[in-house]
Design an enzyme around this catalytic site. Structure first.
Site, PDB file in Angstrom:
ATOM      1  N   GLU A 130      -1.985  -8.619   3.964  1.00  0.00           N
ATOM      2  CA  GLU A 130      -1.897  -8.940   5.392  1.00  0.00           C
ATOM      3  C   GLU A 130      -3.214  -8.738   6.135  1.00  0.00           C
ATOM      4  OE1 GLU A 130      -1.299  -4.469   5.564  1.00  0.00           O
ATOM      5  OE2 GLU A 130      -1.188  -6.108   4.112  1.00  0.00           O
ATOM      6  N   HIS A 145      -3.766  -4.952   0.441  1.00  0.00           N
ATOM      7  CA  HIS A 145      -3.295  -5.364   1.769  1.00  0.00           C
ATOM      8  C   HIS A 145      -3.406  -6.879   1.923  1.00  0.00           C
ATOM      9  CE1 HIS A 145      -2.706  -1.488   3.863  1.00  0.00           C
ATOM     10  NE2 HIS A 145      -3.677  -1.049   3.087  1.00  0.00           N
ATOM     11  N   CYS A 165       0.835  -1.205   0.000  1.00  0.00           N
ATOM     12  CA  CYS A 165       0.000   0.000   0.000  1.00  0.00           C
ATOM     13  C   CYS A 165       0.874   1.262   0.000  1.00  0.00           C
ATOM     14  CB  CYS A 165      -0.992  -0.016   1.158  1.00  0.00           C
ATOM     15  SG  CYS A 165      -2.375   1.139   0.916  1.00  0.00           S
TER      16      CYS A 165
END
Length: 245
Positions: free
Chosen positions: A189, A187, A100
């Site tokens: 994660e 993202h 990001c």
């Protein structure tokens, strides 16, 4: 005795209370995505001025640059210092994964351009089209879905960088620079839970409208992010292997 591989997370965001309590901060979130048994992982809160010393850079096999509430096209002292560090890591051919904000600031440090996204905020689960012509990740699948939460984007890639992925709203969702640096706009994660709490924070700060928030939440109900697949992609890149997808 074999020496353990060592990695560093360059944290560009401030942990929310919820993420701290639930996940042990964003460092814990990235460890869940990337860390494997027998590795050493260090945290540097670069947004607070905590940077690895020059003499320690050679200790690391790879670095991860996280998301942030700041703009990658901003001129904060720590952002400029971070770009300088990324150029040093490039000269050392260290592996760097940018996520990001990290994706955007990595591009900028290498000579690309970032700014406000032409189509505005992208929040929710987004399918990413993957390059099949020249894909150094050796991916054999046409797309992966990822959680997105950004209003900035990479507008122009650095010289010699290669687009690996794009979406309906964002032309550069992934890029690769040489064999050692890669950016991902989404993202990988994030869990759905993290994004739901982040959406509420964005509403509280009047950064997005309630209708935009509802649309984002609806996308989470319709589609699952390919989080396990992203785990393979990110680990394989950062650790120098081939993605088995």
């Amino acid at each position: 005795m074999e020496e353990k591989r060592r990695f560093a997370v360059l944290l560009c965001a401030e942990d929310s209370e919820y993420v701290k309590e639930t996940y042990g901060g964003y460092f814990g979130v990235f460890l869940d995505l990337l860390a494997e048994e027998g590795e050493l992982w260090d945290l540097y809160r670069v947004a607070d001025g905590d940077f690895p010393a020059d003499g320690r850079l050679s200790l690391y096999d790879g670095f991860v640059v996280t998301g942030s509430c700041n703009d990658a096209h901003g001129d904060d002292d720590w952002i400029r210092r971070l770009m300088g560090l990324l150029r040093v890591l490039d000269s050392m051919r260290k592996r760097v994964l940018g996520v990001c904000f990290g994706h955007q600031v990595l591009s900028r440090a290498l000579g690309g351009k970032t700014g406000r996204a032409i189509r505005g905020w992208d929040i929710g689960v987004t399918p990413i089209n993957l390059s099949q012509q020249s894909n150094p990740l050796a991916l054999r699948i046409p797309s992966l879905s990822v959680i997105e939460c950004h209003r900035d984007e990479v507008i122009e890639l650095p010289p010699k960088a290669e687009v690996l992925g794009w979406s309906e709203k964002t032309g550069i969702e992934m890029f690769r620079y040489g064999e050692h640096m890669m950016g991902i706009q989404g993202h990988p994660e994030y869990t759905k839970d993290i994004l739901l709490h982040l959406i509420d924070r964005l509403i509280d700060r009047n950064l997005i409208s309630s209708s935009h928030a509802e649309a984002a939440k609806a996308s989470l109900e319709k589609q699952e992010p390919d989080r396990e697949a992203w785990k393979v992609v990110c680990r394989s890149f950062l650790k120098g292997g081939a993605s088995k997808l």
